[in-house]
Structure formats: structure tokens, C-alpha cells
Design a protein around this motif. Structure first.
Motif, PDB file in Angstrom:
ATOM      1  N   ALA A  19      -2.112 -26.241  19.692  1.00 32.92           N
ATOM      2  CA  ALA A  19      -1.792 -24.807  19.653  1.00 32.92           C
ATOM      3  C   ALA A  19      -0.582 -24.509  20.537  1.00 32.92           C
ATOM      4  O   ALA A  19       0.261 -23.681  20.179  1.00 32.92           O
ATOM      5  CB  ALA A  19      -3.004 -23.997  20.103  1.00 32.92           C
ATOM      6  N   GLY A  22       2.604 -25.490  18.625  1.00 34.25           N
ATOM      7  CA  GLY A  22       2.986 -24.487  17.631  1.00 34.25           C
ATOM      8  C   GLY A  22       3.498 -25.039  16.315  1.00 34.25           C
ATOM      9  O   GLY A  22       4.118 -24.309  15.543  1.00 34.25           O
ATOM     10  N   SER A 193      -3.389 -20.366  23.626  1.00 34.41           N
ATOM     11  CA  SER A 193      -3.867 -21.625  23.025  1.00 34.41           C
ATOM     12  C   SER A 193      -5.387 -21.751  23.149  1.00 34.41           C
ATOM     13  O   SER A 193      -6.031 -22.357  22.281  1.00 34.41           O
ATOM     14  CB  SER A 193      -3.173 -22.832  23.649  1.00 34.41           C
ATOM     15  N   ALA A 196      -6.806 -19.864  20.394  1.00 35.68           N
ATOM     16  CA  ALA A 196      -6.659 -20.637  19.148  1.00 35.68           C
ATOM     17  C   ALA A 196      -7.760 -21.699  19.040  1.00 35.68           C
ATOM     18  O   ALA A 196      -8.279 -21.948  17.948  1.00 35.68           O
ATOM     19  CB  ALA A 196      -5.284 -21.289  19.095  1.00 35.68           C
TER      20      ALA A 196
END
Ligand code: GSH
Length: 203
Positions: A19, A22, A193, A196
Motif C-alpha cells: 500500500a 502504491g 497504508s 488499506a
């Protein structure tokens, strides 16, 4: 990339790094409780029968947390997951490996699944106690390394992603840890993150 993941396991740390990076990736859930890591299909792909595992864009399979983390950090330097220079890099690997090989494998594994190693209930209790002592000592070392820095080695990096999952386990299992490590876990949980990672668990 294709990421073989079991939410709540150590692959949460690699989920966090993915995460942070990206880049697009597909999540393939491996249900450890149902033993899917030992299915013929999964073993054909990853004979180690473990998560995390990552199929890289070149089609190669990458396993072992520290190696996946290093590969992600070096392949996507714009994410800033690894400081420049041999000394900084070797310290990041040293700490990541300590978290995975010692705190996780020699500590939390015995706390979580003693029955994998011994049958006798008294021996299981002794193994859990041993695991707790190893985890607690390892966490005390992490607190020393952290000191008053925001992340383990200053800036967020691969060792923090390994800390993310062991600190989560420590909090859930009431393994004592310094207030600075609780604060580190809160800081990690506040990163996008981490959100995520939670979204991957409920997807
Ligand atoms: N040395 C491996 C350890 C991976 C590992 O132990 N993964 C656990 C989940 S936290 C697993 O897949 N366990 C399934 C099993 O042993 O059957 C690494 O660094 O990635």
C-alpha cells in the motif's frame, strides 16, 4: 503483481508495504485456518506453503518477508522505504530479520500454535510461556532501538512494517510492551497504508 495474503498473519506487514508503494496489485486470499497454504494448487506455486508470497511483474515468485520488503523498497525507491547507503540498508535488514525470525518465529509462533510442536498440555503451557518471554525480550529490544524517534530507524521503513504486525499481535495478546511501542503502533495505525491493510481484510 499478485500478492498471496492471509489477513491477521505476518503478510499484513507486506500488505502495508504494498500500500505504501502504491503500485497496482491483485490480492489472493490464502485461508490459513482452512489449510489452503497446503493445497496442491498453492504448493505448486509456493512449495514453502507460507504467506506472504508475491508474484513480481517479471513473473518470478518472491517469498520471505525481509526479501520481499527489500525487493519492494529497491524496486520502488520513490516510496522511500529504505534509506540510501550500505550501512543504513544493512541496519534496516538486520532489524526486519530480527522482528520476523526472532520475535515472530521464536516468540509469537509458540504463543499462537504450541500444539504444532508438542502434544502434552503441560508442555504446551511451557512453550507458550517460553514464547511470551522471547516476545517480551524482543519487544524490549525494539523499544531500545526506537528510543524517542518517530519510527524504528527514524523515517518510516521496512522494519516498521514488520513491527506493525508483531505489535498488533502483542497488543491483542497482552504481551507487555513499552508505552513508546504502543505509541509507535498508534502512529502506524494512523497511516493510510494501515487503513488499506484493514480494507484488504474485509474485501
Ligand atoms: N520465514 C517466513 C515466515 C512466513 C510465515 O511463517 N508465515 C505464516 C503466517 S504468519 C504461515 O504462512 N503459516 C502457515 C503454516 O505454517 O502453515 C517469512 O519471512 O515470510
Amino acid at each position: 503483481m499478485k500478492f498471496f495474503h492471509s489477513p491477521g498473519s505476518c503478510s499484513d506487514g507486506i500488505a502495508m508495504l504494498l500500500a505504501e508503494v502504491g503500485q497496482p496489485f491483485e490480492v489472493v486470499r490464502v485461508n490459513l485456518a482452512r489449510g489452503e497454504q497446503r493445497s496442491a494448487d498453492y504448493l505448486a506455486l509456493n512449495p514453502k506453503g507460507k504467506v506472504p508470497a508475491l508474484i513480481r511483474p517479471d513473473g518470478a515468485l518472491q517469498t520471505e518477508f525481509p526479501a520481499i520488503a527489500l525487493w519492494l523498497a529497491r524496486s520502488f525507491p520513490q516510496a522511500g522505504l529504505m534509506p540510501e547507503g550500505l550501512e543504513a540498508e544493512v541496519r534496516a535488514i538486520e532489524l526486519t530479520d530480527f522482528i520476523v525470525s526472532s520475535i515472530h518465529m521464536r516468540g509469537f509462533t509458540f504463543i499462537s500454535v504450541p500444539a504444532k510442536f508438542v502434544q502434552d498440555p503441560e508442555a504446551q503451557k511451557a512453550l507458550v510461556a517460553h514464547g511470551r518471554a522471547v516476545a517480551e525480550a524482543g519487544l524490549a529490544h525494539l523499544a531500545e532501538v526506537l528510543g524517542d524517534k518517530p519510527y524504528l530507524l527514524g523515517e518510516f521503513g521496512i522494519a516498521d512494517a514488520a513491527a506493525f504486525y508483531v505489535l498488533t499481535w502483542a497488543r491483542a495478546r497482552d504481551v507487555p510492551m513499552a508505552p513508546s511501542l504502543h505509541a509507535l503502533l498508534d502512529r502506524l495505525n494512523a497511516r493510510p497504508s494501515a487503513a488499506a491493510v484493514k480494507a484488504m481484510a474485509s474485501a
